[in-house]
Scaffold this active site. Sequence first.
Site, PDB file in Angstrom:
ATOM      1  N   HIS A 177      40.353  46.479  40.134  1.00 27.48           N
ATOM      2  CA  HIS A 177      41.124  47.699  40.443  1.00 27.48           C
ATOM      3  C   HIS A 177      40.696  48.348  41.757  1.00 27.48           C
ATOM      4  CE1 HIS A 177      43.431  48.443  36.733  1.00 27.48           C
ATOM      5  NE2 HIS A 177      42.487  47.729  36.167  1.00 27.48           N
ATOM      6  N   GLU A 179      42.181  50.619  43.377  1.00 26.88           N
ATOM      7  CA  GLU A 179      42.568  52.042  43.443  1.00 26.88           C
ATOM      8  C   GLU A 179      41.595  52.958  42.705  1.00 26.88           C
ATOM      9  OE1 GLU A 179      43.800  49.874  41.437  1.00 26.88           O
ATOM     10  OE2 GLU A 179      43.736  50.859  39.490  1.00 26.88           O
ATOM     11  N   CYS A 231      45.379  43.888  38.262  1.00 26.45           N
ATOM     12  CA  CYS A 231      44.994  43.711  36.853  1.00 26.45           C
ATOM     13  C   CYS A 231      46.155  43.130  36.041  1.00 26.45           C
ATOM     14  CB  CYS A 231      44.436  45.008  36.280  1.00 26.45           C
ATOM     15  SG  CYS A 231      43.482  44.728  34.776  1.00 26.45           S
TER      16      CYS A 231
END
Length: 296
Positions: A224, A226, A115
């Site tokens: 993202h 994660e 990001c």
Amino acid sequence: MFVMHCILFFKVFLFSFPVCVLAQEVFSPKPNQTAYIAASYVKFLEAAGARVVPVMINMTMEEYKTLFSSINGVLYPGGGVSIISSGYQRAAKAFYDLAIEANKQGDYFPVWGTCLGFEQLMYLTSGKSLLSFTNTSGIALPLNFTEGKCSRMFKAFPPELMRALSSEPLTENSHHWSLATLALYTNEELKSFYRVLSTNNDGNVEFVSTVEAYNYPIYGTQWHPEKNAFEWSRPYIPHSPSAVRTTFHMAEFFVGEARKNFHKFPSKEEEDKALIYNYNPVYTGAESAFEQIYLF
Ligand SMILES: *[C@@H]1O[C@H](CO)[C@@H](O)[C@H](O)[C@H]1NC(C)=O
Ligand SMILES: *[C@@H]1O[C@H](CO)[C@@H](O)[C@H](O)[C@H]1NC(C)=O
Ligand SMILES: *[C@@H]1O[C@H](CO)[C@@H](O)[C@H](O)[C@H]1NC(C)=O
Ligand SMILES: *[C@@H]1O[C@H](CO)[C@@H](O)[C@H](O)[C@H]1NC(C)=O
């Protein structure tokens, strides 16, 4: 540039793999709480077998150099600070320059940007701010793969996960700014440096969502990876089995890259002192986008 597999195995079992995550300035600083790392980035790397070392901002270039020779990779997390002038940017630039130089000399040091980290990489490579405003702050999207199968990043992904990634909204986007595909292909530095692996579209602008550098182990996702497994505070974060597998496969790929160099701390004591285990995350889920963060 790749070291042999048997050596990698040897290393996997005998040594730890410290991978760094950059801290960044908090929005409203308090005494002893001036920088943070969202815990999901730490969990992301740990899930794939790495140990994490936080990189503090505002360290000297000498300190960053010493740390560089002690760790096996670096991850620039998402966030909200300036990619042109901030402590995060200065640390990111220090590691980027060191990684380029080391890789040129036959070392293999991977860098990952998520990001804001992706946007930071684009700025570091081109020296320009080329981002466009997009309607992408809080939406999960399927990836439009451009070169998925021919990439290093997705090469080992299970075919059914690739199909899910390209047809289901498994990648969470939390950004107002994006690099338009056109902006990448009309910038000489970016075009010659990065292979575009996927794009997305906000209905108006087509933007680059995943890249890997042609000649360096440098990777970026505007989305993202994660969050799917580790963040719950926003309704648009996907948690399906395929979404969670995406988290793990992305982490496994990057940590696999970090296993390919021999950087290490001069002593076990120094490594122990640097590890994230010295800090405790705090629960912030009710009031923030992250379940837990580390404050420094
Ligand atoms: C900040 O941290 C230092 C060192 O850990 C400690 O001595 C000091 O009391 C802390 N200050 C506050 C305001 O928490
Ligand atoms: C980093 O340095 C800047 C400029 O000197 C300062 O404003 C900022 O508070 C520092 N941040 C931290 C986390 O030390
Ligand atoms: C932004 O995208 C959302 C869907 O994700 C849509 O509902 C909204 O109307 C869009 N806003 C604008 C200004 O285009
Ligand atoms: C995927 O990308 C290609 C190439 O840019 C484009 O032609 C196509 O319309 C895109 N598909 C979607 C669903 O956005």
